[in-house]
Write a protein that holds these residues in place. Structure first.
Motif, PDB file in Angstrom:
ATOM      1  N   LEU A 189     -27.214  33.170  42.071  1.00 50.10           N
ATOM      2  CA  LEU A 189     -27.807  32.984  43.316  1.00 50.10           C
ATOM      3  C   LEU A 189     -29.014  33.891  43.338  1.00 50.10           C
ATOM      4  O   LEU A 189     -28.891  34.958  42.953  1.00 50.10           O
ATOM      5  CB  LEU A 189     -27.077  33.156  44.535  1.00 50.10           C
ATOM      6  N   SER A 190     -30.218  33.404  43.929  1.00 47.82           N
ATOM      7  CA  SER A 190     -31.297  34.345  44.156  1.00 47.82           C
ATOM      8  C   SER A 190     -31.912  33.887  45.574  1.00 47.82           C
ATOM      9  O   SER A 190     -31.895  32.740  46.169  1.00 47.82           O
ATOM     10  CB  SER A 190     -32.339  34.302  43.035  1.00 47.82           C
ATOM     11  N   HIS A 191     -32.466  34.906  46.072  1.00 47.32           N
ATOM     12  CA  HIS A 191     -33.060  34.833  47.585  1.00 47.32           C
ATOM     13  C   HIS A 191     -34.250  35.721  47.642  1.00 47.32           C
ATOM     14  O   HIS A 191     -34.183  36.787  47.102  1.00 47.32           O
ATOM     15  CB  HIS A 191     -31.963  35.448  48.499  1.00 47.32           C
ATOM     16  N   ALA A 192     -35.007  35.418  48.543  1.00 50.68           N
ATOM     17  CA  ALA A 192     -36.444  36.147  49.078  1.00 50.68           C
ATOM     18  C   ALA A 192     -36.141  37.151  49.870  1.00 50.68           C
ATOM     19  O   ALA A 192     -34.969  37.206  50.777  1.00 50.68           O
ATOM     20  CB  ALA A 192     -37.379  35.161  49.511  1.00 50.68           C
ATOM     21  N   THR A 193     -36.925  38.381  49.556  1.00 44.32           N
ATOM     22  CA  THR A 193     -36.489  39.242  50.502  1.00 44.32           C
ATOM     23  C   THR A 193     -37.846  40.030  50.925  1.00 44.32           C
ATOM     24  O   THR A 193     -38.827  40.069  50.065  1.00 44.32           O
ATOM     25  CB  THR A 193     -35.590  40.592  49.944  1.00 44.32           C
ATOM     26  N   ALA A 194     -37.923  40.663  51.976  1.00 37.65           N
ATOM     27  CA  ALA A 194     -39.154  41.644  52.521  1.00 37.65           C
ATOM     28  C   ALA A 194     -38.684  43.187  52.294  1.00 37.65           C
ATOM     29  O   ALA A 194     -39.545  44.025  52.736  1.00 37.65           O
ATOM     30  CB  ALA A 194     -39.645  41.043  53.954  1.00 37.65           C
ATOM     31  N   ASP A 195     -37.823  43.472  51.550  1.00 34.65           N
ATOM     32  CA  ASP A 195     -37.314  44.763  51.353  1.00 34.65           C
ATOM     33  C   ASP A 195     -38.310  45.682  50.599  1.00 34.65           C
ATOM     34  O   ASP A 195     -38.458  46.845  50.937  1.00 34.65           O
ATOM     35  CB  ASP A 195     -35.985  44.971  50.721  1.00 34.65           C
ATOM     36  N   PHE A 196     -39.126  44.912  49.757  1.00 35.51           N
ATOM     37  CA  PHE A 196     -40.218  45.719  48.918  1.00 35.51           C
ATOM     38  C   PHE A 196     -41.685  45.494  49.788  1.00 35.51           C
ATOM     39  O   PHE A 196     -42.615  45.992  49.082  1.00 35.51           O
ATOM     40  CB  PHE A 196     -40.009  45.331  47.605  1.00 35.51           C
ATOM     41  N   HIS A 197     -41.476  44.801  50.846  1.00 36.49           N
ATOM     42  CA  HIS A 197     -43.097  44.680  51.359  1.00 36.49           C
ATOM     43  C   HIS A 197     -42.841  44.823  52.975  1.00 36.49           C
ATOM     44  O   HIS A 197     -42.638  43.914  53.739  1.00 36.49           O
ATOM     45  CB  HIS A 197     -43.514  43.039  51.343  1.00 36.49           C
ATOM     46  N   PRO A 198     -43.124  46.140  53.075  1.00 38.77           N
ATOM     47  CA  PRO A 198     -43.042  46.507  54.625  1.00 38.77           C
ATOM     48  C   PRO A 198     -44.069  45.763  55.715  1.00 38.77           C
ATOM     49  O   PRO A 198     -45.114  45.362  55.040  1.00 38.77           O
ATOM     50  CB  PRO A 198     -43.321  48.122  54.548  1.00 38.77           C
ATOM     51  N   GLY A 199     -43.599  45.479  56.596  1.00 37.44           N
ATOM     52  CA  GLY A 199     -44.208  44.581  57.475  1.00 37.44           C
ATOM     53  C   GLY A 199     -43.638  42.936  57.559  1.00 37.44           C
ATOM     54  O   GLY A 199     -44.082  42.375  58.463  1.00 37.44           O
ATOM     55  N   GLY A 200     -43.051  42.810  56.314  1.00 36.18           N
ATOM     56  CA  GLY A 200     -42.792  41.452  56.344  1.00 36.18           C
ATOM     57  C   GLY A 200     -43.837  40.429  55.948  1.00 36.18           C
ATOM     58  O   GLY A 200     -44.839  40.786  55.512  1.00 36.18           O
TER      59      GLY A 200
END
Length: 268
Positions: A189-200
Motif C-alpha cells: 500500500l502507498s498513499h499521498a500525504t501532506a506531512d512534508f508540505h506544510p499548508g497542504g
C-alpha cells in the motif's frame, strides 16, 4: 483474459482522470488535453509530484519483487492505471514467470491498453472494477479465474486509496479485501500525504475535485490504520524511497520532496 464490458462512449474525455494524470506525471503519452491541463495545475502548486510519482513507481517494483521472493505466486493489482513499464507482471515474471497477475482499474481507457500491454503476457488478466466496490472486484470473472483465494495473494493498493473519500470508507474497503485473503497474503500500500508540505495542496485538491475522483491526502497515523489485521513488515510505513532501497538512501532534502508513504504487511 480481459473483461472489457464497456462501450467506447464510456471513455469520458470531458473530465480529467487520475490514471491519465498520473501517466502525464510519469512523462507518458496516454492522456488527453483535459488531463494535461489539470496535471499542470497540480505541477504549478506541487512540482514535487513528478519525483514523488517516480519514487512511488520504484517502490511498487521493490515491493513486488519482495512478495515474489517471499513465495507469493499471485497478485491482485487494484488501480493499476495506464500501463507503464516495468509493469507489475514484468517485475513479477522476472522472478518467476508462473506468477499470476490480475489487474483492476475503473477507467475504460486503461482496459483499451490492457490487451496490448498487460494481458498479452501469459498468466495475466484485466478487469474493470472500482476499489470502492471491493466485493464486486473479488467476484469479477477475470479475478476469480486468475486468482485462487485459498492460496496467498499479494494485494496491491498502490496510490489508489487517496482517491477514496472518508465517506467512502477506505478502512472498510481494505478490511473487505483483507478478510477475503488467506493467511500468508501480503498487502502492498502507498498513499499521498501532506506531512512534508506544510499548508497542504489546496489547488491540487481543487484540480482533482473537478476530475473523476477527489484527492484526499492523509497523515501517517491515519494511513497506518489501513494495515489493521496485518503484520506491518520492516521498516514499517515510511516514505516510499526508504522502503528497502536497492540503492543510496535519498538525502533529507530529497526526502522532503516525496509526499508518499508506503508499506508492506503480511496477514498471519
Amino acid at each position: 483474459m480481459t473483461d472489457q464490458s464497456f462501450a467506447p462512449q464510456q471513455i469520458d474525455t470531458s473530465k480529467p482522470h487520475p490514471a491519465r494524470m498520473y501517466d502525464y506525471f510519469l512523462d507518458g503519452r496516454d492522456n488527453y488535453e483535459v488531463d494535461r491541463i489539470a496535471a499542470e495545475r497540480v505541477l504549478a502548486e506541487v512540482p514535487d509530484i513528478r519525483p514523488t510519482a517516480r519514487a512511488n513507481r520504484a517502490f511498487l517494483g521493490r515491493a513486488v519483487r519482495y512478495a515474489v521472493r517471499s513465495g507469493i505466486r499471485q497478485i491482485i493489482d487494484i488501480g493499476t492505471g495506464i500501463p507503464t513499464s516495468p509493469n507489475t507482471h514484468e517485475v513479477a515474471h522476472a522472478e518467476d514467470p508462473r506468477v499470476r497477475v490480475a489487474y483492476v482499474d475503473n477507467d475504460p481507457i486503461v482496459a483499451t491498453h490492457a490487451g496490448a500491454r498487460l494481458t498479452s503476457a501469459p498468466n495475466t488478466g484485466f478487469a474493470l472494477g472500482d476499489v470502492r466496490k471491493p466485493q464486486d472486484i473479488l467476484d469479477t470473472p477475470a479475478v476469480r479465474d486468475m486468482i485462487d483465494l485459498d492460496q496467498p495473494v499479494a494485494l496491491l493498493l498502490v496510490a489508489v486509496l487517496h482517491f477514496v473519500s472518508d465517506d467512502e470508507d477506505p478502512r472498510g474497503i481494505v478490511a473487505t479485501l483483507r478478510d477475503a485473503l488467506p493467511s500468508g497474503s501480503h498487502l502492498v500500500l502507498s498513499h499521498a500525504t501532506a506531512d512534508f508540505h506544510p499548508g497542504g495542496f489546496p489547488e491540487t485538491v481543487r484540480a482533482y475535485r473537478n476530475s473523476t475522483a477527489s484527492m484526499n491526502v492523509r497523515e501517517h497515523a491515519e494511513i497506518s490504520t489501513y494495515f489493521e489485521g496485518f503484520e506491518l513488515l520492516d521498516p514499517g510505513l515510511v516514505q516510499v524511497p526508504l522502503w528497502r532501497p536497492d540503492g543510496p538512501v535519498p538525502s533529507p532534502e530529497e526526502l522532503r520532496r516525496i509526499g508518499f508513504y508506503g508499506g508492506v504487511a503480511r496477514k498471519n
